[in-house]
Design a protein around this motif. Structure first.
Motif, mmCIF file in Angstrom:
data_model
loop_
_atom_site.group_PDB
_atom_site.id
_atom_site.type_symbol
_atom_site.label_atom_id
_atom_site.label_comp_id
_atom_site.label_asym_id
_atom_site.label_seq_id
_atom_site.Cartn_x
_atom_site.Cartn_y
_atom_site.Cartn_z
ATOM 1 N N ASP A 13 -50.990 -21.323 -10.907
ATOM 2 C CA ASP A 13 -52.678 -21.845 -10.644
ATOM 3 C C ASP A 13 -52.769 -23.276 -10.757
ATOM 4 O OD1 ASP A 13 -52.197 -21.157 -13.379
ATOM 5 O OD2 ASP A 13 -54.489 -21.495 -13.421
ATOM 6 N N ILE A 14 -51.896 -23.705 -11.241
ATOM 7 C CA ILE A 14 -52.202 -25.292 -11.470
ATOM 8 C C ILE A 14 -51.074 -26.175 -10.529
ATOM 9 C CG2 ILE A 14 -53.037 -25.030 -13.615
ATOM 10 C CD1 ILE A 14 -50.379 -25.991 -14.577
ATOM 11 N N SER A 15 -50.351 -25.291 -9.645
ATOM 12 C CA SER A 15 -49.532 -26.007 -8.780
ATOM 13 C C SER A 15 -50.288 -26.496 -7.522
ATOM 14 C CB SER A 15 -48.479 -25.048 -8.263
ATOM 15 O OG SER A 15 -47.654 -25.431 -7.262
ATOM 16 N N LEU A 16 -50.060 -27.875 -7.054
ATOM 17 C CA LEU A 16 -50.656 -28.379 -5.972
ATOM 18 C C LEU A 16 -50.047 -27.799 -4.712
ATOM 19 C CD1 LEU A 16 -51.014 -32.032 -7.228
ATOM 20 C CD2 LEU A 16 -52.892 -30.274 -7.086
ATOM 21 N N LEU A 17 -48.588 -27.754 -4.912
ATOM 22 C CA LEU A 17 -47.872 -27.117 -3.767
ATOM 23 C C LEU A 17 -48.242 -25.769 -3.387
ATOM 24 C CD1 LEU A 17 -44.447 -28.628 -4.929
ATOM 25 C CD2 LEU A 17 -45.539 -29.173 -2.835
ATOM 26 N N ALA A 18 -48.286 -24.844 -4.374
ATOM 27 C CA ALA A 18 -48.789 -23.584 -3.951
ATOM 28 C C ALA A 18 -50.162 -23.603 -3.526
ATOM 29 C CB ALA A 18 -48.705 -22.571 -5.413
ATOM 30 N N ALA A 19 -51.101 -24.276 -3.917
ATOM 31 C CA ALA A 19 -52.494 -24.379 -3.650
ATOM 32 C C ALA A 19 -52.445 -24.842 -2.092
ATOM 33 C CB ALA A 19 -53.413 -25.287 -4.317
ATOM 34 N N GLY A 20 -51.625 -25.799 -1.602
ATOM 35 C CA GLY A 20 -51.689 -26.107 -0.301
ATOM 36 C C GLY A 20 -50.883 -25.081 0.734
ATOM 37 N N TYR A 21 -50.070 -24.384 0.311
ATOM 38 C CA TYR A 21 -49.549 -23.194 0.811
ATOM 39 C C TYR A 21 -50.495 -22.274 1.137
ATOM 40 C CZ TYR A 21 -46.780 -19.368 2.284
ATOM 41 O OH TYR A 21 -46.243 -18.252 3.086
ATOM 42 N N ARG A 22 -51.354 -22.117 0.085
ATOM 43 C CA ARG A 22 -52.500 -20.904 -0.187
ATOM 44 C C ARG A 22 -53.466 -21.093 0.998
ATOM 45 N NH1 ARG A 22 -57.050 -20.878 -3.372
ATOM 46 N NH2 ARG A 22 -55.964 -22.417 -4.737
ATOM 47 N N LEU A 23 -53.895 -22.401 0.987
ATOM 48 C CA LEU A 23 -54.939 -22.934 1.654
ATOM 49 C C LEU A 23 -54.708 -23.480 3.177
ATOM 50 C CD1 LEU A 23 -56.612 -25.066 -1.188
ATOM 51 C CD2 LEU A 23 -57.496 -22.935 -0.169
#
Length: 319
Positions: A161-171
């Motif tokens: 939940d604090i990963s910028l890379l994961a957030a980018g992929y999710r969004l």
């Protein structure tokens, strides 16, 4: 002509992250704090430009060095991504590694001085698995940021939940990773494929350049990257302008922001002379002068990332 001998990586002893002493823990990550009111007027100006860029569907690019991850401001950046105020997040390889380790074990950063003494610096099994995701991304024809971001988002990462890379992929927001071979600890590992590393990072560079094509009326921000950000942006802007001019368009009216710890004079609209050590601080001459010389505007704010990024977030949310 005989070829020079090559280092045999098979002889390297790699240890588990559980054997490493970590300098930063999950407690470093700051919670969103809207209560402070000490917003610099420069942040109010750049916030206005970012909001306008969103409304006009122009690019708002945030480039960053690895220390931004270490400053614990991930939740502020993810919130801005979720609200559509960041079109692209660009980072170096160190940023990717810190982001990955935080997502995996809730800790990151080792003492270079300590671990270089016995040749253990950077040689941690779990961190080296990033190469496996990059190699897989290479085969699938995707960029480095997407490959690692997807692995974190879909994998068993307790702190994703604090990963910028994961957030980018999710969004669906590009998080581009711009590396130099030999710069990062994962390049020490036997599973590092130079071809895969180069190809996936180059794909990210082309994604980045495409986003720069939409920069007219937009914003470019650089937090703490002294070399990668100004150099990558300079080349991408040249490519984008080259194509734009062929179609009767221009990419001149945009705003740049640099946030760093260097002491710059009040007037920084002209680059320093070559006899001045500040000449070699690339963000000044590249982002604050040369790339905006034809009609753009530049801003510089001195401060630590744990102060400047929350201040930017508050200024945007205040509008």
């Amino acid at each position: 002509m005989a070829r020079p001998p090559s280092f045999n990586r098979a002889n390297i002893k790699i240890k588990s992250l559980s054997d490493r002493q970590h300098d930063l823990q999950i407690s470093t990550i700051s919670e969103l704090d809207p209560t402070k009111n000490d917003i610099d007027e420069k942040f109010e100006k750049i916030a206005g430009r970012i909001v306008s860029a969103k409304h006009n569907r122009s690019s708002a690019i945030l480039m960053m060095g690895g220390h931004v991850i270490r400053a614990g401001v991930q939740k502020y950046l993810i919130d801005l991504m979720e609200k559509g105020f960041i079109s692209c997040l660009a980072m170096n390889g160190a940023g990717m590694i810190h982001d990955y380790e935080f997502a995996l074990i809730g800790a990151t950063t080792e003492s270079v001085a300590r671990y270089i003494q016995d040749g253990q610096f950077g040689l941690w099994k779990e961190t080296g698995q990033i190469n496996d995701y990059i190699n897989e991304g290479y085969k699938k024809g995707i960029g480095m940021g997407e490959a690692v971001g997807r692995a974190i988002f879909e994998g068993d990462f307790p702190y994703k939940d604090i990963s910028l890379l994961a957030a980018g992929y999710r969004l669906g927001i590009p998080v581009t990773v711009h590396v130099g071979i030999g710069y990062d600890i994962i390049h020490e590992h036997p599973n590092c494929d130079g071809a895969a590393t180069g190809a996936t990072s180059y794909r990210d560079f082309l994604y980045f350049a495409k986003i720069v094509e939409n920069l007219e009326g937009g914003v470019v921000m650089n937090f703490g990257s002294a070399v990668m950000s100004p150099e990558v942006f300079l080349k991408a802007l040249s490519m984008a302008r080259n194509v734009a001019i062929q179609h009767g368009r221009s990419i001149k009216q945009f705003t740049t922001l640099v946030c760093d710890l260097h002491d710059l004079p009040e007037r920084f609209d002209k680059e320093p002379g070559k006899d001045n050590p500040s000449y070699y601080f690339r963000p000044w001459k590249t982002l604050l002068v040369r790339t905006v010389a034809d009609g753009g505007e530049s801003l510089y704010i001195k401060g630590k990332h744990e102060v400047t990024i929350p201040a930017l977030w508050r200024a945007i949310n205040k509008i």
